[in-house]
Motif scaffolding. Structure first.
Motif, mmCIF file in Angstrom:
data_model
loop_
_atom_site.group_PDB
_atom_site.id
_atom_site.type_symbol
_atom_site.label_atom_id
_atom_site.label_comp_id
_atom_site.label_asym_id
_atom_site.label_seq_id
_atom_site.Cartn_x
_atom_site.Cartn_y
_atom_site.Cartn_z
ATOM 1 N N PHE A 1 -7.000 9.616 -3.177
ATOM 2 C CA PHE A 1 -7.904 8.498 -2.963
ATOM 3 C C PHE A 1 -9.222 8.868 -3.626
ATOM 4 C CE2 PHE A 1 -5.096 8.897 0.704
ATOM 5 C CZ PHE A 1 -4.410 7.712 0.592
ATOM 6 N N PRO A 2 -9.882 7.908 -4.243
ATOM 7 C CA PRO A 2 -11.089 8.248 -4.999
ATOM 8 C C PRO A 2 -12.184 8.831 -4.113
ATOM 9 C CG PRO A 2 -10.406 5.963 -5.434
ATOM 10 C CD PRO A 2 -9.563 6.482 -4.317
ATOM 11 N N PHE A 3 -12.129 8.535 -2.795
ATOM 12 C CA PHE A 3 -13.255 8.916 -1.932
ATOM 13 C C PHE A 3 -12.966 10.091 -1.016
ATOM 14 C CE2 PHE A 3 -10.748 6.307 0.803
ATOM 15 C CZ PHE A 3 -10.442 5.166 0.067
ATOM 16 N N THR A 4 -11.756 10.659 -1.079
ATOM 17 C CA THR A 4 -11.461 11.821 -0.231
ATOM 18 C C THR A 4 -10.943 12.974 -1.070
ATOM 19 O OG1 THR A 4 -9.252 10.930 0.196
ATOM 20 C CG2 THR A 4 -10.937 10.527 1.873
ATOM 21 N N GLU A 5 -11.214 14.178 -0.603
ATOM 22 C CA GLU A 5 -10.711 15.382 -1.245
ATOM 23 C C GLU A 5 -10.847 16.524 -0.260
ATOM 24 O OE1 GLU A 5 -8.952 15.512 -3.764
ATOM 25 O OE2 GLU A 5 -9.693 16.754 -5.399
ATOM 26 N N PRO A 6 -9.788 17.171 0.157
ATOM 27 C CA PRO A 6 -8.421 16.828 -0.218
ATOM 28 C C PRO A 6 -7.945 15.517 0.432
ATOM 29 C CG PRO A 6 -8.510 18.871 1.103
ATOM 30 C CD PRO A 6 -9.871 18.302 1.055
ATOM 31 N N SER A 7 -6.836 15.002 -0.111
ATOM 32 C CA SER A 7 -6.244 13.768 0.398
ATOM 33 C C SER A 7 -4.804 14.033 0.799
ATOM 34 C CB SER A 7 -6.270 12.674 -0.665
ATOM 35 O OG SER A 7 -7.573 12.511 -1.188
ATOM 36 N N VAL A 8 -4.377 13.337 1.833
ATOM 37 C CA VAL A 8 -3.046 13.565 2.391
ATOM 38 C C VAL A 8 -2.394 12.216 2.675
ATOM 39 C CG1 VAL A 8 -1.808 14.492 4.389
ATOM 40 C CG2 VAL A 8 -3.766 15.735 3.473
ATOM 41 N N GLU A 9 -1.088 12.137 2.414
ATOM 42 C CA GLU A 9 -0.331 10.971 2.878
ATOM 43 C C GLU A 9 0.570 11.440 3.991
ATOM 44 O OE1 GLU A 9 1.927 9.396 -0.295
ATOM 45 O OE2 GLU A 9 0.185 8.614 -1.362
ATOM 46 N N VAL A 10 0.718 10.601 5.001
ATOM 47 C CA VAL A 10 1.607 10.983 6.092
ATOM 48 C C VAL A 10 2.818 10.051 6.096
ATOM 49 C CG1 VAL A 10 0.259 9.657 7.779
ATOM 50 C CG2 VAL A 10 1.814 11.438 8.570
ATOM 51 N N HIS A 11 3.983 10.684 6.063
ATOM 52 C CA HIS A 11 5.236 9.929 6.154
ATOM 53 C C HIS A 11 5.842 10.234 7.513
ATOM 54 C CE1 HIS A 11 5.565 9.019 1.724
ATOM 55 N NE2 HIS A 11 4.608 9.931 1.755
ATOM 56 N N ILE A 12 6.394 9.209 8.131
ATOM 57 C CA ILE A 12 6.962 9.451 9.457
ATOM 58 C C ILE A 12 8.392 8.959 9.528
ATOM 59 C CG2 ILE A 12 4.733 9.260 10.602
ATOM 60 C CD1 ILE A 12 5.756 6.450 11.596
ATOM 61 N N LYS A 13 9.139 9.537 10.461
ATOM 62 C CA LYS A 13 10.473 9.023 10.739
ATOM 63 C C LYS A 13 10.363 8.198 12.008
ATOM 64 C CE LYS A 13 15.293 10.294 10.829
ATOM 65 N NZ LYS A 13 16.256 11.401 10.930
ATOM 66 N N HIS A 14 10.501 6.898 11.814
ATOM 67 C CA HIS A 14 10.392 5.977 12.930
ATOM 68 C C HIS A 14 11.776 5.779 13.533
ATOM 69 C CE1 HIS A 14 9.902 2.086 14.949
ATOM 70 N NE2 HIS A 14 8.621 2.386 15.026
ATOM 71 N N PRO A 15 11.855 5.662 14.872
ATOM 72 C CA PRO A 15 13.183 5.544 15.495
ATOM 73 C C PRO A 15 13.999 4.361 14.965
ATOM 74 C CG PRO A 15 11.395 5.272 17.125
ATOM 75 C CD PRO A 15 10.777 5.767 15.853
ATOM 76 N N VAL A 16 13.346 3.293 14.530
ATOM 77 C CA VAL A 16 14.096 2.127 14.034
ATOM 78 C C VAL A 16 13.994 2.003 12.515
ATOM 79 C CG1 VAL A 16 14.298 -0.381 14.135
ATOM 80 C CG2 VAL A 16 13.691 0.901 16.212
ATOM 81 N N LEU A 17 12.784 2.179 11.996
ATOM 82 C CA LEU A 17 12.560 1.898 10.576
ATOM 83 C C LEU A 17 12.940 3.052 9.659
ATOM 84 C CD1 LEU A 17 9.062 0.218 10.992
ATOM 85 C CD2 LEU A 17 11.210 -0.946 10.474
ATOM 86 N N GLY A 18 13.165 4.236 10.217
ATOM 87 C CA GLY A 18 13.454 5.391 9.372
ATOM 88 C C GLY A 18 12.181 5.917 8.741
ATOM 89 N N TRP A 19 12.328 6.654 7.634
ATOM 90 C CA TRP A 19 11.168 7.253 6.976
ATOM 91 C C TRP A 19 10.328 6.212 6.273
ATOM 92 C CZ3 TRP A 19 9.207 11.925 7.655
ATOM 93 C CH2 TRP A 19 10.030 12.950 8.146
ATOM 94 N N PHE A 20 9.048 6.213 6.500
ATOM 95 C CA PHE A 20 8.143 5.407 5.674
ATOM 96 C C PHE A 20 6.744 5.994 5.722
ATOM 97 C CE2 PHE A 20 7.428 3.347 9.746
ATOM 98 C CZ PHE A 20 6.105 2.955 9.719
ATOM 99 N N GLU A 21 5.910 5.503 4.786
ATOM 100 C CA GLU A 21 4.551 6.029 4.703
ATOM 101 C C GLU A 21 3.689 5.332 5.741
ATOM 102 O OE1 GLU A 21 2.871 5.953 0.767
ATOM 103 O OE2 GLU A 21 0.841 6.086 1.594
#
Lengths: 568, 513
Positions: free
Chosen positions: B434-454
């Motif tokens: 992201f242009p405004f953060t450093e370091p930057s992190v994305e979090v992906h989760i395993k949802h009980p119904v939706l499965g893996w998503f960001e």
């Protein structure tokens, strides 16, 4: 965010080994990249970092992954620096003084090697597109051209040409056109011509004999500028408005072609005016400055207790040289990177080098008190009263058409904010009132069992000269009843109930408003100020919306109600 | 026998209880139970549909219905009666004189006199005057009078209740519908005769056993309570399985409730809510977030610009100067900056807020340390509207400030969101940009119904963002994508549905979680 397509085999050849399946997907995260699927032997990859154009090619992403997995670095010995300028072997570019205010910078280099194959040619074209579109702001800041250097003579001349006197046969065409004609008639001219069209002279590149190379940033010539499979000697040139991004783009393409096995031959540009890097620049040129981070800062941000050497070792995995001196880590950006603005950027390389999964999540333990805004709390009170009155809460979009927000409402619309660059007429205005949203519901819900009682507590934006932005955002309540008996009496009772429970002593003032039936419309006044309007919707408005049921509605400014009734 | 007598209507119960082996007809029931014909027919058709009674035969009936003409004749007399009375009183008269005296048509006088002379009641004398002949009116006149009088009493006369003489008399003065004026209109009707079936008899027995009379009270009324009359009454049991009628109720929007639920969750985690205007400046939307003014994401086709007004009057100081310096050369932030001349007019340009992070940045100017802040705010994007893109939508964003916040607390925060807000079972972090953060992190989760998503993106605000806004501690900035969870919660798969105008859709919408 750029997406690239790479040939699987070419990618693995560059990396030096095959990395497949989940391992590949995980490895991509070291380049802040995501696997976006495959089509036969082509992999699609999305690059998230708009500040890392060096990753936007097969060779580029492979270079990062190879270094990260310990595959060793390629040496790029063709870079000049301020201290050490390499011999350009008579290859040079001269620049016309008039370009200073048009498109001031140009940089280039030549390559020599085995005949170029289809995959490399495709990769060069892809690199050019991604670099010039995403990093080069759609060619405005950077445009790139590739030429057959065996059929022209150095020095190359970068000139400002009269668009009506100069001309050439543009790539893909058979007849000669003037520069101005090319802007009008060639598809690339129509797409990119706007960048230079307003200047009295156009940037124009020829060889020493006046043979045309290109009209940057628009189109190459159809002979020197037509690169084919099998060509062994090429000249790569970039023009632009910012010397640093131009040199980075040049460096990236040079490194990519070097990785592909070509010899890179420097070319010197001689300017008749000053540039931030002097009047003579030999490309590829390394201008980047080292960045120093103190280990205490590294550890503060990462929440770790690394020694300087540990941290430096993690950081080096991303490919940049890091030197340790006491508590200081000094990073020297790789020749193809210029994304180190601040020590935090060094820390990111250390973080990625260490690997995010290796950091243990820690719960923040600062005590803070959570709370909602007074507006949210008041809004919830209002919404509960409305639900108690039998209303269905709605949530609407805030953008709509002039037809809905103005024409159908029978108003002039002077208070409605218009968007200068709407995507479509349907989303051209910011709503200044909730009433059109409610009426739109009625227009599409004729088959829902009556009576209808609907409301929204949401935001509107209204032109306001007193506001610094000229537009006031208002928390507003709008409610509407549609029924054969929906009239002034009903809406007045409903308003009365709402105001009773929030202890607001309002009065009604008879009013004329084109949205309501004359004589059945009133302004709502609280503490001497108008806070809203109510009444029976005019049959003309109902007809405009094709609504066939009487409607009575009210809209009040909740911010004013809160303020004037002393609510918290 | 296992029969749910609650499915029987009181009318049906009373018919069943009053029926033996005899023929079951509407007259019978109307007479016995004082039903109206409509009630009878309803009860019969319901009972027949339940096979508790069955059709035995169809009976034809001839019905004479009195007309206005008939009522007039009954009251004022038939032409024959009036002629007879006139002559009895005034003595013999010529037929034309009779016409005048009684205002009768020549034809009517002729017909009446002809019948009377045939019956031997009247005759013509030598002077061709009508005179009384016999000792009184004729039998047929008496019969006509009798049926007229009966007609007045009963309205309709059924042929089977009349004597043969009466039938002769009435049919002589009746016409079918459309056949012109006459005292009676004659028609034929078909009556169905029912009889009770074997199961009907069993249900009847059941009713008797259970003491159900069909006289039970339907509704309890205030009057009954007032006078205590409910004490002598039993109440009819209802069929509890009758489909209930629909109630239109007041309701919160399930999407708004979902968003409120997320807000409450964040408040419970110690976050304070922020909000702000829909219209923003380039300054707050991008410049304060250290996105260079030449950045590709700031192209004309990425945010909505206002047509009028075009620019803000001013930008808050000292933030404008400090941000401008940071862009140019890094100011006091330790950065080298973007190295370009900051455009102080461009930065005033008005746009529709394109990211919630604007409000995170603005909050920095008034934030407490330590502090946690969030907002679920409407943002606008230059996107073609479809199932996965909207031109305006909600973003969930926030910040955490403190001396001790680090990358590791950022990961902890994201883990807390993943578990508490999204109900995730597994969490994965990858480096982001992201242009405004450093370091930057994305979090992906395993949802009980939706499965893996960001689930979202986060990072530590760059010092070039925080320092010019007066903050000298690390700031974690985060954003959560909760739309997919909202869609799942509401059983939808199209973002446009979240903002639907369709009242019926919304009335029927439920939340699955």
């Amino acid at each position: 965010m750029p997406k690239i397509e790479v040939y699987e085999d070419a990618l693995y050849k560059y990396i030096g080994k095959r990395v497949e399946g989940d391992d590949f997907v995980k490895l991509l995260s070291a380049a802040k990249a995501e696997f976006d699927g495959r089509e036969d032997d082509i992999l699609k990859i999305e690059l998230n970092d708009t500040n890392r154009p060096d990753l936007w090619s097969t060779a580029g992403i492979a270079r990062q992954l190879r270094v990260y997995t310990g595959g060793g670095k390629n040496e790029y010995s063709f870079f000049s620096t301020a201290e050490k300028i390499l011999d350009s072997g008579g290859r040079s570019i001269t620049v016309d003084p008039a370009l200073k205010d048009i498109r001031p910078y140009i940089a280039g280099f030549a390559i020599k090697g085995a005949g170029i194959d289809e995959a490399s040619l495709k990769d060069i074209i892809q690199t050019q597109e991604k670099l010039c579109w995403n990093y080069g702001q759609k060619r405005k800041a950077i445009a790139m051209g590739v030429y057959r250097s065996d059929i022209f003579k150095f020095p190359v001349r970068y000139t400002a040409a009269d668009p009506d006197k100069e001309g050439f046969v543009p790539l893909g065409f058979e007849k000669k056109l003037t520069l101005r004609e090319i802007l009008k008639e060639h598809p690339k001219g129509q797409e990119y011509g706007g960048i230079i069209a307003d200047f009295s002279k156009y940037p124009y590149i020829t060889d020493n004999d006046g043979k045309t190379l290109s009209l940057p940033p628009v189109i190459n010539s159809n002979d020197i500028g037509a690169v084919l499979e099998g060509d062994r000697e090429l000249f790569v040139e970039m023009t632009g408005t910012d010397i640093y991004s131009l040199l980075i783009a040049t460096a990236i393409v040079a490194c990519d072609l070097s990785d592909a096995g070509y010899e890179i031959l420097p070319v010197k540009t001689v300017y008749p005016y000053d540039t931030p890097l002097g009047r003579e620049i030999t490309a590829p040129f390394y201008f980047q400055q080292p960045v120093t981070a103190d280990i205490s800062y590294v550890n503060k941000l990462l929440g770790e207790k690394y020694t300087p050497d540990e941290a430096a070792a993690f950081g080096r995995k991303l490919g940049c040289r890091i030197e340790v001196s006491g508590s200081k880590l000094t990073l020297y950006p790789a020749v193809y990177r210029n994304d180190f603005l601040h020590p935090v950027d060094v820390i990111e390389d250390i973080m990625i080098g260490k690997g995010l999964p290796n950091f243990e999540p820690v719960m923040p333990d600062d005590f803070t008190m959570g709370k909602l805004t007074p507006e949210t709390l008041f809004g919830r009170r209002i919404k509960n009263i409305m639900v108690g009155l039998g209303f269905q809460e709605m949530v609407y979009n805030y953008l709509g058409s002039g037809k809905d927000y103005i024409e159908k409402m029978n108003i002039k619309g002077t208070e409605v904010v218009r968007i200068a660059n709407p995507m479509s007429e349907s989303y051209e205005y910011l709503r200044a009132s909730i009433l059109p949203s409610l009426l739109n519901s009625e227009a599409v819900s004729g088959n829902a069992v009556y009576p209808h009682r609907i409301f929204e507590a949401g935001k509107t934006g209204v032109r306001d000269e007193d506001d610094n932005y000229g537009v006031a955002t208002i928390n507003s309540l709008g409610f509407l009843s549609a029924d054969k008996d929906a009239g002034f009496n009903l809406v007045s009772s409903q308003l009365s109930a709402v105001m009773f429970y929030i202890s607001a002593d309002y009065v009604l003032k008879e009013s004329d408003d084109p949205r309501f039936i004359s004589g059945r419309c009133a302004k709502v006044v609280l503490g001497g100020r108008e806070i809203g309007i109510m009444g029976e919707i005019s049959p003309q408005v109902l007809e405009n919306w094709s609504i066939q049921m009487p409607c009575a509605a009210c809209e009040i400014n909740l911010d004013l109600v809160m303020k004037l009734s002393g609510q918290k | 026998m296992n029969y749910d007598i609650k499915t029987l209507h009181p009318l049906e119960i009373r018919v069943l209880l009053n029926t033996g082996d005899e023929d079951l007809t509407s007259e019978l029931i109307m007479e016995k139970l004082s039903f109206k014909l409509g009630q009878c027919n309803q009860a019969f058709s319901w009972l027949a549909a339940k096979s508790l009674i069955e059709e035995k035969e169809k009976k034809k009936r001839v019905i004479y219905e009195m007309t206005d003409t008939g009522r007039d004749l009954q009251k004022n007399g038939t032409p024959a009666e009036r002629i007879f009375a006139l002559i009895s009183e005034k003595g013999p008269m010529k037929l034309t004189e009779i016409n005048d005296a009684l205002s009768l048509e020549n034809r009517d006088t002729g017909t009446a006199f002809g019948q009377m002379s045939k019956d031997g009641v009247m005759a013509l004398d030598e002077e061709k005057r009508a005179c009384i002949k016999g000792s009184g009116i004729s039998q047929s006149m008496k019969l006509v009078r009798a049926v007229l009088d009966k007609g007045i009493r009963e309205g309709e006369l059924e042929e089977s209740t009349l004597s043969p003489d009466e039938i002769t008399a009435i049919s002589g003065i009746s016409k079918k519908r459309g056949g012109g004026n006459s005292p009676f209109r004659v028609s034929e009707r078909e009556d169905i005769v029912y009889r009770i079936t074997a199961s009907g008899k069993e249900v009847k027995k059941l009713l008797k056993e259970q003491g159900v009379t069909g006289e039970e009270v339907g509704s309890l009324t205030p009057e009954m309570l007032a006078d205590g009359s409910w004490k002598n009454k039993t109440f009819r049991g209802y069929n509890v399985n009758t489909p209930p009628s629909r109630v239109l109720l007041g309701r919160h929007s399930p999407y708004a409730q979902f968003l409120d639920g997320v807000k409450d969750k964040l408040v419970s985690l110690g976050f304070e809510e922020f909000d702000g205007p829909l219209v923003e400046t380039e300054f707050w939307n991008c410049d304060a977030l250290f996105m260079p003014q030449f950045h590709s994401a700031r192209d004309i086709h990425d945010v909505y610009h206002l047509a009028d007004p075009v620019k803000a009057k001013s930008i808050e100081q000292p933030y404008l100067d400090q941000v401008a310096s940071s862009h140019k050369d890094g100011w006091k932030t330790g950065s080298r900056g973007w190295g370009y001349d900051f455009d102080r007019e461009f930065t005033k340009r008005l746009i529709l807020r394109s990211q919630g992070t604007v409000l995170s940045a603005k909050t920095l100017t008034r934030a407490k340390i330590p502090g946690k802040y969030f907002g679920i705010v409407r943002c606008f994007r230059y996107d073609k509207v479809d199932a996965t893109h909207l031109s305006d939508f909600y973003q969930t964003e926030g910040i955490v400030l403190g001396e001790e916040v680090t990358l590791k607390t950022l990961l902890g925060l994201l883990k807390m969101f993943a578990e508490e807000v999204a109900g995730a079972s597994e969490v994965m972090y990858v480096p982001g940009y992201f242009p405004f953060t450093e370091p930057s992190v994305e979090v992906h989760i395993k949802h009980p119904v939706l499965g893996w998503f960001e689930l979202g993106g986060a990072g530590i605000f760059r010092p070039e963002v925080t320092e010019p806004l007066g903050i000298h501690v690390p700031v974690l900035a985060w954003g959560l994508g909760i739309d997919r969870m909202a869609l799942m919660s509401l059983g939808l798969n199209d973002l446009r549905e979240l903002f639907t105008s369709d009242i019926e859709h919304l009335r029927l919408r439920r939340r699955s979680s």
